[in-house]
Structure formats: C-alpha cells, structure tokens
Design an enzyme around this catalytic site. Structure first.
Site, short mmCIF file in Angstrom:
data_model
loop_
_atom_site.label_atom_id
_atom_site.label_comp_id
_atom_site.label_asym_id
_atom_site.label_seq_id
_atom_site.Cartn_x
_atom_site.Cartn_y
_atom_site.Cartn_z
N LEU A 199 0.84 -1.21 0.00
CA LEU A 199 0.00 0.00 0.00
C LEU A 199 0.86 1.25 0.00
O LEU A 199 0.90 2.01 -0.95
CB LEU A 199 -0.92 -0.02 1.23
CG LEU A 199 -1.66 1.30 1.53
CD1 LEU A 199 -2.65 1.63 0.42
CD2 LEU A 199 -2.34 1.23 2.88
N ASP A 200 1.58 1.46 1.09
CA ASP A 200 2.46 2.61 1.24
C ASP A 200 3.71 2.13 1.97
O ASP A 200 3.71 2.05 3.20
CB ASP A 200 1.73 3.69 2.07
CG ASP A 200 2.63 4.88 2.39
OD1 ASP A 200 3.71 5.01 1.78
OD2 ASP A 200 2.26 5.68 3.28
N PRO A 201 4.72 1.71 1.23
CA PRO A 201 4.94 1.95 -0.20
C PRO A 201 4.31 0.89 -1.09
O PRO A 201 4.22 -0.28 -0.70
CB PRO A 201 6.46 1.88 -0.32
CG PRO A 201 6.84 0.88 0.72
CD PRO A 201 5.90 1.08 1.87
N ASP B 73 0.88 3.82 -3.58
CA ASP B 73 1.22 5.24 -3.68
C ASP B 73 2.16 5.48 -4.86
O ASP B 73 1.98 6.42 -5.64
CB ASP B 73 1.81 5.76 -2.37
CG ASP B 73 3.00 4.93 -1.90
OD1 ASP B 73 3.22 3.83 -2.44
OD2 ASP B 73 3.70 5.38 -0.97
N CYS C 124 -0.75 8.80 3.60
CA CYS C 124 -1.51 7.55 3.67
C CYS C 124 -1.57 7.07 5.11
O CYS C 124 -0.62 7.25 5.88
CB CYS C 124 -0.84 6.49 2.79
SG CYS C 124 -1.71 4.91 2.77
#
Length: 942
Positions: free
Chosen positions: A614-616, A619, A644
C-alpha cells in the site's frame, strides 16, 4: 476468364474474358459437420443460381442437417456430390474436420484462429502443412474497418428472442408469471416471422397491464449501433416499447408505465469518459482508449433490467462491467410495500445479460465462458460462482451463445450469402498453388488471407508469436508452482485467496513465531483455518531466526518467496533466496540493508520486488500513472505530496490513541521515531530520529469530517529521481492519523518506551518483570515505589500533559501486569498494545490515501490533481489494510510466476509494465480511487 465488376448501382456482374472452358474453376459448398446445431450454409440456392447462370460449376456436399433442402440447390443448378476435390474454392461456415482438408485448395470459413485460439491451432497447423490458402470471413473488412461478410443481424435477432424466453423462465423462478413465458428459443420457430409473432403476442399482454406490478418497469439496454444491435432492436420493437435517453433510465426504472417496456441504445459518448476530467473525445478515444474509463457500472447498469451486449472488447479499452461491479449490482434492494404484502420482488434490478458478442473475458469480464444452444443459460452470482444450465438461485441470468445465427439458419444463410457473393468470383479465380503475390485480389479479400503456400501471410505472422508466447507461459505453468509465504498475520488472507485462484499454485504458509506478535496458539488456529479453506495451502511453524537451515531448505524447494515479515527480517530472507536463486516479493521498503544485496541479487539472476503493498506500493503506482500521463502531454510536475494511513473506521476509534492495529504494531511504533527528510517550496527540511517527527504534525483538512493529522515519512526527496520529477519544488510523503494520535505516542517516546535497542531484562532467560517494575527502572525509581509516586514521576516526565498521562494509564503500564518477552522495549510495548488495541468482532478498519500533484502544462496553465483512495474492511473478513497490501503483493507475485515480470535485480513498481497491470487488476478487486482536477491560470509577478 471471368472477372467481377460492380456497375454504378453496385450490382454484381462479370466480364467474360478469354478462357478455355475446361479451365473454368469449380466452387464447392462443404457440409457443416462439427456442430450438431450448425444448419447454415455460406450460400443459398439463389446465390448458386447466379453462379451457375454465369457458367460456374457448383458442387454441394450432401447433408441431411442443412436447413435448406438439397432439392432447392439442385433446382438452382448445383450438383449434389460427396467428392469435392475438383473444386478450386471450398466454402463453409465453420471449420471443417482436419482430416477432410484437401491440400493446395482455397478455403473460406470462420477459422477462429486470428487470436491464436488454442482450440483451433491444430487446425491451423494442418492448413499450413497442406499448403491451403485460408480466407477468413471475420477479416473481410472495408476501408473503414467494418466487416463486409457477417451474420451479425441474425445473431441479434436470435439473441433477443432467446433472452426474452430466458427472462420468462427466470421471472417464473423468482415467483412471477409473465407474458415472456410464451416466447420460445429462436430455433423452436420455423422462421423469424413466427418468433416475432410470439413476441407480438407477449407485447399485447404487456399492453393490457398483465405484467406483475411487484417487478416494476423493465428496462433494456442495447450496446453498440451495428448490425448486431439493430437485429436485437428489430425484435424488441415488436413489444410496446419506448426508447429513452441514457440519462432517463433512472427515472423510468422506478416510475415508468408497466404497460410498456423501455429501451436505451447506448453509444460510446453515453458512458465513456476521460479519466482525468470526465470528458469524451471520440478522436482521442480511438487513438488512446487506455485514457478512458466507463461509467456504465454507475450511470446505466443500476437501472437496467436486461443488458443486450453487441460490442467486442479489445485490450486496453474500458470494460462495461467487471467482477467487482457485479458484486455491487447484485446487492439486494430494499423491499417495498408490495414485498411486505407478500408479493415477491426482484432481488436486484439487473436481472439478465445477453452477451451476443460472446467475447469471453471481454467487455463483460465475468462472462468467462460461452453457453450453448443445448444449454443456453447460466447463473452468475456475487461470489463469482457460475451455475450452468439453470435459471434458479441468486445472481444474473447469462446467455452467451457463440453461434446464434444457427438458430435461424435459412434467413441467416440468405443474408450472409448476399454479402459473400460479391467476393466469390475473385476467390474462385485464384490458384491456391501459386504464390499469393501473383493473385489479383481486392484489398477486402487479400487482407483476409490468413495462410498461403504453407505459411502465415505477413499480416498474420503475429499468430505464431502469440503461440510461442502462450507456449512459454504454459511451460511456466505446466508443473505446480510452489510459493513460500513467510508470515500468516494481518494481510496474508488476500494473498492466499488471490494466488489459489490458480489451481496450479501451491502455498506453504510459514508462521515465524519469534518474529510475529501474536501468540503461537492464535497463529496455529489461523493457519489451521487457512489449510481447511484452501486445499493447496499447507502450514509450517518455524523459528526462522534460530533455524536458518530450515528456512534455507524451505526456500530451496519453492519457486517464489513472499515475505510479509517485519522489514528487519528481509535481509536474512533475501540472502537465502540469493543462495537458492529464488525470486522474492515483499511489501516493505527497500532499506539500505537490502540495497547492499543489489550486486548479489543481480549475480544470482533473480529479482527482489519491494515496496509493492500500500504505502509503499499503491502510492508509487498511482503517482507514476499520473506523472507519466502528464509527461505524455508535455507537462511538468511542480509539486507532489502523498499521505496515507491505516485507521479504524471513525465509529471504532474511541480510545486515547484514536488507533487500532491492522498492521505490524512494532512497525507502526518505530515509524514514529524515524528520521524524515522532505522538500517544501524549494527548501530541504531534515527531521532527526528519536521523536522529533511527532513535533512536525500538521492538520490534514482534505476530508474535514475525519479530523486527520499527518507527519512526514522517511526520506521523501529520494523519490525525485525515480519518479522523474526533479522539477518539483515540493515533495512530501507522509503518514495519516486521527488528531490526538501523535500527541499520545509522543508520551511513549518521552518515557523511553519506543526504544528498539536490545534490552536483556525482557529476554526469555531473564526473570519475569511487570510493567510497573519496568517503568520504575526507566524513571530511576525503586521497584517497590508506591503507585502514586510512579504516577507523579510519569506525569512530570510527560511535562504534566494530562492527555499523554491518560493514554499511559489507559494502556495499563502502571500496573502489575507482566511485560511480554521481547528483544527490546518497543517490541514488548508492541505486543502489549496489540492485545489492548485489536479490532473486535464486526469492527472494520479504513485506508485513506491522498496524492496531490501540481502540474504545469505547456500552455502555462496549472493543474492540481487530487487522487483519493478510501477503502474499508469488508464482510469477507478482510481488513482494508489486508486488501490494499495483500492484493497488490499477490498480483505482483502472480506476474512473477507467469513471467509477466522478468526483470533482474532490485525492483520497485515505477515502470508502466509493472504498475499498469497491477492497477488494472487491483481495481477489479474493488480497490478504486477517485480523481479530481482543478485547472487555473499561473500567477505572474508584475
């Protein structure tokens, strides 16, 4: 010889040229012997008569299945004869049996080979071996690319008759007798006129008000404006119908007249919009369909009873409906007053789909297989189950017969032959044994020649490349693919669920007990549930720190490793992968310790994919999608911010931290004491490690109702180069939390609780210690100090901040509860907090990601692009964090297994060949972002 021409009226004609009569070519109409339902022919007796009048000999293979009797062909001058070897041109509708192919002849039929369809590749091989010239009707197109020889109209007619019949059965299964019950399948009628009369009779009953009120007004949506759609509409027009515009569907679907049915003909401009600004530009769409998305799922489908799909789908063009759309559309509607009075209602509006295009996996993604005339219907439900041969149960009635015109064979034959006759003579006059270049073909026919003289023609050599690519993919999947999944905690569910959709994937899920924060009993229970749910998943419990040899042996016996462990464990795992030359996928940051292994990874010839969650992860991918689109139009990026956070849904955030754990608690806590570096208005800002980060908290007001705050995350400036945005004056990546989180955690920092250094007093060999004793030691108090003394000392250490004291007391770390065994204080705190801040039964989490990108266009205009991703945990038991980390990780892993990603070395998802397919597939899983744009003039100084 004879040569075709068209006079000024376009009528068929011939020139008589010099030729010897015995050289006049012979035409043969072959028998259709592959499908029991195929009763069509490529030419009707009237067409045979025209050809025999011109002096051509026409052979007709005998067939008792053909709908047009042999005596009609005889009367037209045809010769009924089994042996057709005399013919130079042999025409049919569908493929002939391979053993009946005659070498060095011209053949014309629908070969279904142009997409390297696997079922017909042995046919293609035999055609090549026998040096046959194959002309495929499907590729006979005019200068506009429109097909000139097709059965499309009759596919539409038959498809519409069938789906009306199917709706009668489906509505009956739902408890409603309707006039549609008296409409049969198309092939049950002698001709279309009889079928149309049955439709008229049903329409008459509808006009009398005999449709059940409880099912509401019925709406039919026709996609496309070609012959397929027109044929379907011809039948629909026999009902008491009213055509409305697409934007009127919503109203008539609720309050329309029950004595009529409503139709909408959907063109591209009704549902296709540019992703960036919601505008439709037909010229741009033709060139760059990938820039567009369809709003059919939101603007049209919810108000559609029956969809009649007549459009073909090509790669990179938007789909009408995907699997996620189907799940939303199949959600039950709220019962009305009629339902409460005992009248059954439709469970949802979209009841039936007739996919006349029969394009599997195409514009209707979940239409993955065709139905047949024998078994015309199946049911597709919200759980992606297909129930064959049924009209009962929940879901959408699907009809996707791929040979619909065979149901009305006489009219379809005459219609098709009218178009084909124009091109028959030039096909007849060519010599299949001579080079294609020497033949005098029109562009329509020449461009439809697939094979000639034992080779694929230049235009169709791509078929061999497709076959080779498929063979390579098959070689990768021929044997079972074994995946080693390290970590079976918060996000492993979607990873396993996605990968096990492929029955060739076998997963070994490893619970590394010393690294994971849950107890061994919980881990074993969770893995036990997974192995029961998925037959191709086995579980293993390993202490991978103490048992490196066991880890090595596991890695060696697998084709891919996925690590969902804390980032600190990844260098160890990566080294084992390097030793065994096994690829590795992880969602964590590409840390300096991992980068040190770059040369070893390259030397081993493997890839290590990082930052793919997700993050990272998402993004990066959403950023690169936007940035590269901007660059494609000559624009430059002048600012980029991305925040995020994984949070509890607002209704479950009532605790002093406003937080609950859906991700590794130790990782969450350590993130608050990292150093950070970012670029703001051209100035580089450095934040040292140790807790200063929490002093850099800013209010995030893009969703005012959520009361968010954010703080920078690690080194944002290092992404200027890989993102290709060195032109940006602002570059910030950060973490989102609810307001109050940072202040509460700041108290833990002040007390020394977020300390990752080894702390022997908490090891398994040390005597047990309570939280009260640990806090006394950290504050320099005697272990026997009174609770009030300890409280006062903590209060002063917290600079008399009441909210921070409240958070400490709420966690119970002033009490006599034992401190969990751990390597460090922060490790113990993480284990403790995980037990204090779990998600309870029925509670859900939320992911919020916000990218804001400033773009300067060549015109001087400035554009602010806002990309928002909000995802909630769902009723399948997957948290939002699990979905947004697990699905991208699983998709990337599957791409590695399938050879779609074949890079070597350290990889993060910044290139289009990686991020584009992942984003497309992640959207199909229901993870969809929204985009807004503001265009403004650039301010200039006087």
């Amino acid at each position: 010889m004879l040569r075709t021409f068209r006079d000024t009226t376009g009528k068929f004609g011939v020139h008589l040229l010099k030729c010897h009569h015995h050289h006049k070519p012979v035409l043969a109409i072959r028998r259709e012997d592959v499908s029991v339902w195929e009763r069509r022919a490529p030419l009707a007796p009237k067409h045979v008569k025209e050809l025999t009048n011109l002096g051509y000999k026409v052979l007709v293979q005998p067939s008792n299945r053909r709908a047009i009797h042999e005596k009609e062909y005889i009367k037209a001058g045809g010769i009924i004869q089994e042996d057709i070897s005399e013919a130079s041109l042999i025409v049919g509708v569908k493929r002939p049996p391979e053993d009946k192919l005659i070498p060095k002849k011209n053949y014309a039929f629908f070969s279904h080979t142009i997409k390297a369809q696997e079922a017909n590749m042995s046919l293609l091989d035999e055609i090549l071996r026998k040096e046959i010239r194959l002309i495929d009707y499907e590729k006979m197109v005019d200068h506009r690319g429109l097909r000139v020889v097709a059965f499309g109209q009759w596919a539409g007619v038959a498809g519409m008759i069938n789906i009306l019949h199917g709706m009668g059965l489906r509505l009956l299964a739902l408890g409603h007798h309707t006039p549609f019950m008296h409409i049969g399948m198309a092939h049950n009628y002698r001709n279309s006129s009889q079928a149309v009369q049955a439709v008229r009779d049903a329409g008459y009953e509808i006009s009398l008000g005999l449709m059940p009120k409880s099912i509401g007004p019925l709406t039919f949506v026709f996609t496309g404006t070609g012959n397929v759609s027109k044929g379907a509409q011809e039948v629909f027009n026999e009902l008491p119908c009213e055509y409305v515009e697409a934007h009127e569907l919503r109203e008539v679907s609720k309050s329309g007249d029950l004595r009529k049915v409503y139709g909408t003909v959907l063109s591209r401009h009704h549902h296709l919009v540019r992703k960036t600004d919601g505008v439709y530009d037909p010229e741009e769409y033709d060139k760059h369909p990938e820039l567009y998305t369809s709003r059919f799922n939101t603007d049209i489908a919810p108000y559609t009873t029956c969809l009649i799909n007549g459009i073909y789908w090509e790669q990179h063009t938007p789909r009408l409906l995907n699997r996620y759309d189907a799940k939303k559309l199949l959600a039950p509607v709220k019962p009305s007053a009629a339902a409460t009075e005992g009248c059954p209602e439709l469970p949802h509006k979209l009841m039936a789909i007739c996919d006349i295009s029969a394009d599997t996996g195409g514009s209707i993604e979940f239409m993955t297989e065709c139905t047949s005339i024998d078994s015309p219907f199946c049911m597709y439900d919200a759980d992606q189950h297909i129930i064959h041969g049924s009209v009962e149960g929940s879901g959408i009635l699907m009809c996707s017969i791929d040979n619909l015109p065979a149901q009305l064979p006489i009219e379809a034959t005459e219609y098709f032959g009218d178009m084909l006759l124009t091109y028959i003579e030039e096909m007849l006059l060519s010599d299949g044994s001579q080079p294609l270049e020497s033949q005098n073909y029109s562009p329509v026919v020449r461009d439809a020649v697939i094979t000639s003289n034992g080779s694929l023609t230049d235009k169709y050599k791509y078929i061999q490349k497709l076959r080779e690519s498929r063979e390579y993919s098959r070689s990768l999947t021929r044997d079972k693919k074994r995946v080693l999944l390290l970590g079976s905690g918060y996000v492993s569910g979607p990873v396993i669920e996605y990968l096990t959709r492929d029955p060739n994937v076998e997963i070994t899920a490893v619970s590394p007990l010393t690294l994971y924060l849950r107890t061994a009993s919980i881990m074993k229970e969770q893995l036990g549930q997974l192995t029961k749910k998925y037959n191709n998943v086995t579980s293993v419990h390993v202490d991978i720190i103490k048992c490196e040899d066991k880890l090595s042996s596991l890695v060696k016996t697998h084709d891919l490793v996925i690590s969902l462990l804390p980032y600190s464990a990844h260098p160890l795992v990566a080294k084992k992968c390097i030793d065994s030359k096994v690829n590795l996928v992880t969602a964590s940051y590409l840390t300096p310790a991992m980068k040190e292994l770059q040369e070893s990874v390259e030397a081993a010839g493997i890839m290590v994919i990082s930052e793919i969650g997700l993050d990272p992860g998402l993004d990066h991918m959403l950023a690169m999608e936007c940035i590269e689109k901007a660059k494609d139009v000559g624009a430059t990026v002048i600012s980029y911010t991305s925040f995020c956070g994984g949070l509890p849904a607002p209704e479950y955030s009532a605790n002093p931290l406003r937080y609950k754990f859906s991700w590794s608690p130790q990782g969450v806590l350590l993130n608050t004491v990292q150093s950070a570096r970012y670029l703001k208005d051209g100035e580089i800002i450095n934040i040292p490690a140790g807790g200063a980060l929490l002093d850099s908290v800013a209010v995030m007001d893009f969703f005012p109702g959520l009361n968010l705050e954010g703080f920078p995350n690690r080194d944002s400036t290092k992404y200027a180069e890989p993102y290709g945005i060195q032109s940006a004056h602002t570059l910030i990546r950060g973490t989102l939390r609810y307001k109050g989180y940072s202040k509460a955690v700041g108290g833990f920092v002040k007390l020394g609780l977020i300390n990752p250094d080894p702390y022997p007093l908490l090891s398994s060999t040390a005597p047990p210690i309570t939280w009260k004793e640990l806090m006394c030691k950290l504050l320099g108090l005697k272990p026997s100090a009174e609770s009030a003394v300890l409280r006062d000392a903590i209060y002063n250490k917290l600079e008399q901040d009441n909210s921070q004291l409240q958070a400490v007391e709420w966690l119970g770390i002033l009490e006599d509860e034992p401190v969990p065994i751990a390597d460090s204080i922060v490790g113990a705190l993480a284990k403790h907090m995980e037990l204090k801040l779990p998600f309870g039964a029925g509670e859900r989490d939320m992911i919020i990601m916000r990218n804001e990108i400033g773009i300067r266009h060549p015109s001087g205009h400035l554009e602010d692009k806002f990309i928002s991703l909000v995802v909630y945990g769902d009723d399948k038991g997957y948290s939002a964090m699990a979905k947004t980390v697990g699905y991208p990780t699983a998709i990337a892993a599957k791409m590695v297994l399938d050879g779609e990603i074949d890079a070597k070395g350290m990889v993060i998802p910044l290139t289009k060949n990686i991020y584009a397919p992942i984003l497309e597939r992640i959207r199909a899983e229901g993870i969809v972002c929204s985009t807004q744009s503001i265009i403004r003039q650039e301010l200039t100084r006087d």
